[in-house]
Design a protein around this motif. Structure first.
Motif, mmCIF file in Angstrom:
data_model
loop_
_atom_site.group_PDB
_atom_site.id
_atom_site.type_symbol
_atom_site.label_atom_id
_atom_site.label_comp_id
_atom_site.label_asym_id
_atom_site.label_seq_id
_atom_site.Cartn_x
_atom_site.Cartn_y
_atom_site.Cartn_z
ATOM 1 N N VAL A 375 -1.704 -1.758 12.698
ATOM 2 C CA VAL A 375 -2.989 -1.359 12.128
ATOM 3 C C VAL A 375 -2.775 -0.818 10.718
ATOM 4 O O VAL A 375 -1.773 -0.133 10.453
ATOM 5 C CB VAL A 375 -3.666 -0.257 12.982
ATOM 6 C CG1 VAL A 375 -5.047 0.105 12.420
ATOM 7 C CG2 VAL A 375 -3.766 -0.675 14.439
ATOM 8 N N VAL A 376 -3.715 -1.101 9.819
ATOM 9 C CA VAL A 376 -3.764 -0.473 8.498
ATOM 10 C C VAL A 376 -5.074 0.314 8.406
ATOM 11 O O VAL A 376 -6.141 -0.238 8.670
ATOM 12 C CB VAL A 376 -3.694 -1.513 7.360
ATOM 13 C CG1 VAL A 376 -3.821 -0.812 6.005
ATOM 14 C CG2 VAL A 376 -2.409 -2.306 7.442
ATOM 15 N N ILE A 377 -4.970 1.591 8.066
ATOM 16 C CA ILE A 377 -6.163 2.430 7.875
ATOM 17 C C ILE A 377 -6.435 2.539 6.375
ATOM 18 O O ILE A 377 -5.576 2.987 5.607
ATOM 19 C CB ILE A 377 -5.968 3.835 8.461
ATOM 20 C CG1 ILE A 377 -5.719 3.775 9.974
ATOM 21 C CG2 ILE A 377 -7.188 4.713 8.170
ATOM 22 C CD1 ILE A 377 -5.429 5.134 10.593
ATOM 23 N N GLY A 378 -7.622 2.158 5.960
ATOM 24 C CA GLY A 378 -8.042 2.363 4.577
ATOM 25 C C GLY A 378 -8.648 3.742 4.406
ATOM 26 O O GLY A 378 -9.332 4.244 5.301
ATOM 27 N N THR A 379 -8.408 4.362 3.246
ATOM 28 C CA THR A 379 -8.960 5.697 3.004
ATOM 29 C C THR A 379 -9.004 5.974 1.506
ATOM 30 O O THR A 379 -8.151 5.500 0.762
ATOM 31 C CB THR A 379 -8.111 6.784 3.689
ATOM 32 O OG1 THR A 379 -8.712 8.076 3.452
ATOM 33 C CG2 THR A 379 -6.699 6.817 3.153
ATOM 34 N N PRO A 380 -9.979 6.754 1.062
ATOM 35 C CA PRO A 380 -9.875 7.289 -0.298
ATOM 36 C C PRO A 380 -8.873 8.439 -0.307
ATOM 37 O O PRO A 380 -8.583 9.025 0.746
ATOM 38 C CB PRO A 380 -11.291 7.794 -0.589
ATOM 39 C CG PRO A 380 -11.859 8.110 0.754
ATOM 40 C CD PRO A 380 -11.218 7.166 1.730
ATOM 41 N N ALA A 409 -4.174 4.064 0.878
ATOM 42 C CA ALA A 409 -4.963 5.106 0.214
ATOM 43 C C ALA A 409 -5.137 4.771 -1.259
ATOM 44 O O ALA A 409 -4.162 4.489 -1.952
ATOM 45 C CB ALA A 409 -4.284 6.464 0.363
ATOM 46 N N THR A 410 -6.370 4.819 -1.734
ATOM 47 C CA THR A 410 -6.673 4.525 -3.131
ATOM 48 C C THR A 410 -7.727 5.502 -3.637
ATOM 49 O O THR A 410 -8.332 6.249 -2.858
ATOM 50 C CB THR A 410 -7.207 3.088 -3.289
ATOM 51 O OG1 THR A 410 -8.345 2.922 -2.427
ATOM 52 C CG2 THR A 410 -6.153 2.060 -2.935
#
Length: 536
Positions: A375-380, A409-410
């Motif tokens: 799994v990849v979790i996207g987040t600010p 994270a970006t």
């Protein structure tokens, strides 16, 4: 202190008895964590913009610190029948230039909202239900809807009213949802930013806006309501947390918003500083892609396992919300069992899923994923309190139940662009209920994406369930408040049972300020000069 007690108290204050240098009783300087993108009150439905517009451009209906409604430019309102609302407007109110406030200004404002050029986030969600408007006299407004719609007063509290005369309107205008008549052109946002059109009814007047440096407001001496104690209010954007704290400790600003969690113990021990904090309406959550048989951020398995409710439940049970609140948020959060804190309109006292990694593994095995998947979790990494750290903790928890997980994270601008392009299978984000009641997160985050209804505008997981949508339809057509609240509670409980979305925690918002001041925390997390007062 229990969660319910924390919410009902509204404030957890740390009072320090030692006194520091005297605070200037006429001027106040606020160190802001973010600045508005424009002065135009209808350009961008964004928290910094909305906080500032409250000082200058008032609504018909106000929201107090807990987001309960109260009369503002409208003295009263009532439904005349299932599709008709009557608002009695306050008499004797003038705009900053001295022209009188009338129902014509409200009609013009509603006409303008869908016609703001290049708006990145429009207020049309809060005017879409208005089918017709008329003014029998200058201080009476009649609003018609297509069907029963109980949220009209609530939605009228979310946008500010501009002066029709300032916008160049000299003749009669008439509302038409397909295009109002009597209006030849629409003002540009730049003319708000340079001050030309900054003419409201609020307690403060616009003085100066230098983007990236300062926003200066001055007291409105002819305000119809309580006169403010501050002659001048200056907002200084200090977007980095360390410099914001340093500015407070150096006396360069009088109050800062969003002091970082790690600095709160030091601030509380400083004899020259006070800290207050209160429960917010902002929930931090995980959205999961439930749209297609393929999904971009899950590998090592065929198809999209997130379509299986057992997998979604497993992810929820794999999360130790209590540990996140204690270790990462340093207690400045409350674990969430649904999308709005207990005590707010439409919320249930639902407890969050308990941390149960064994149950999570069993559910994954039952669903056919005993060997897991990646799994990849996207987040600010710069939008919510400790957002990337929270995502990293969740990644470790997923990995522990057999789902190797990494974090992407970006910065917030990059993250939201990618999120809107559906590049994440699982992502972390937050939602603040602008209306202060449960239909706000349910309509935006859980309802099927149905643009003509204003449903699912931020449902980037694309969960879709006709049973849930029917509950929301019923709630949004029930005028009786008690009955509507019961339907909202039922709809929320159903969404949680389906694991449509995974609530993590509610942010508890802190403010820090110099001795000699008080501040009343707000559930909407706005920093308003109207809430800052000299300490008694």
């Amino acid at each position: 202190m229990t969660k319910a007690t924390l919410l009902m108290a509204g404030v957890v204050a740390v009072g320090l008895t030692a006194t520091a240098g005297a605070v200037n009783a006429e001027d106040i300087v606020i160190g802001a964590a973010a600045e508005p993108s424009a002065m135009d009150p209808h350009y961008h439905n964004l928290s910094p913009n909305n906080a500032i517009r409250n000082h200058i451009f008032e609504s018909l209906v106000g929201q107090d610190e807990t987001q309960r409604l109260y009369p503002l430019l409208a003295e009263s309102w009532q439904p005349l029948d299932d599709t008709t609302w009557e608002f009695k407007l306050r008499e004797g109110v003038t705009f900053h230039d001295g022209t009188p406030f009338t129902a014509k200004d409200v009609i013009y404002t509603v006409c303008r909202i869908p016609n703001v050029p290049n708006s990145p986030s429009s207020f049309t969600a809060y005017t879409k239900a208005i089918a017709d408007m008329e003014a029998p006299d200058d201080h009476t407004l009649i609003i018609k809807t297509d069907g029963p719609y109980p949220l009209i007063p609530t939605e009228l509290s979310t946008w500010g009213i501009v002066s029709a005369a300032t916008m160049g309107i000299t003749g009669d205008i008439a509302f038409d949802r397909d295009g109002c008549t009597g209006i030849d052109s629409w003002p540009e946002t730049d003319d708000f930013n340079n001050g030309t059109l900054m003419n409201g009814t609020g307690p403060y007047q616009f003085e100066e806006f230098v983007k990236g440096e300062r926003l200066v407001l001055k007291k409105n001496p002819d305000y119809w309501g309580e006169v403010e104690p501050w002659d001048t209010v200056t907002y200084r954007p200090i977007t980095s947390a360390g410099p914001r704290v340093a500015a407070l400790l150096a006396g360069d600003v009088d109050l800062i918003e969003a002091p970082p969690v790690q600095d709160l113990p030091r601030l509380r021990e400083d004899a020259a500083v006070d800290v207050v904090q209160g429960m917010s309406n902002r929930v931090i959550y995980l959205h999961m892609d439930q749209h297609d048989s393929e999904t971009p951020g899950i590998t090592g398995v065929d198809g999209n396992p997130l379509l299986d409710i057992r997998v979604r439940e497993a992810l929820s049970k794999a999360i130790n919300r209590e540990a996140i609140v204690a270790k990462i948020m340093d207690g400045v959060a409350v674990p969430a069992g649904e999308l709005l804190p207990p005590g707010m309109f439409g919320a249930n006292p639902l407890e969050p899923d308990p941390y149960d990694p064994a149950a999570a593994k069993a559910l994954l095995a039952e669903a056919g994923y005993e060997d897991g998947f990646e799994v990849v979790i996207g987040t600010p990494n710069d939008r919510y309190m400790n957002d990337a750290k929270v995502a990293q903790a969740i990644a470790q928890m997923f990995t522990q139940v057999g789902l190797p997980t990494t974090v992407d994270a970006t910065t917030k601008s990059v993250f939201f662009s990618r999120r809107n392009n559906y590049e994440f299978s699982v992502y972390l984000a937050g939602w603040g209920a602008g209306t202060g009641e449960m239909s706000s997160p349910l309509k935006a985050l859980v309802a099927s994406p149905i643009p003509e209804k204003g449903y699912g505008g931020t449902n980037r997981g694309r969960y879709s369930d006709p049973t849930f949508d029917a509950m929301l339809d019923e709630a949004l057509s029930t005028v009786d408040e008690a009955a509507r609240e019961a339907v909202l509670q039922k709809a929320s409980a159903y969404a949680m049972e389906q694991y449509a979305i995974l609530p993590l925690h509610f942010e508890v918002t802190p403010w820090a300020f110099r001795q000699g001041l008080t501040y009343t925390p707000r559930a909407d997390q706005y920093t308003l000069a109207m809430g800052i007062r000299p300490a008694e």
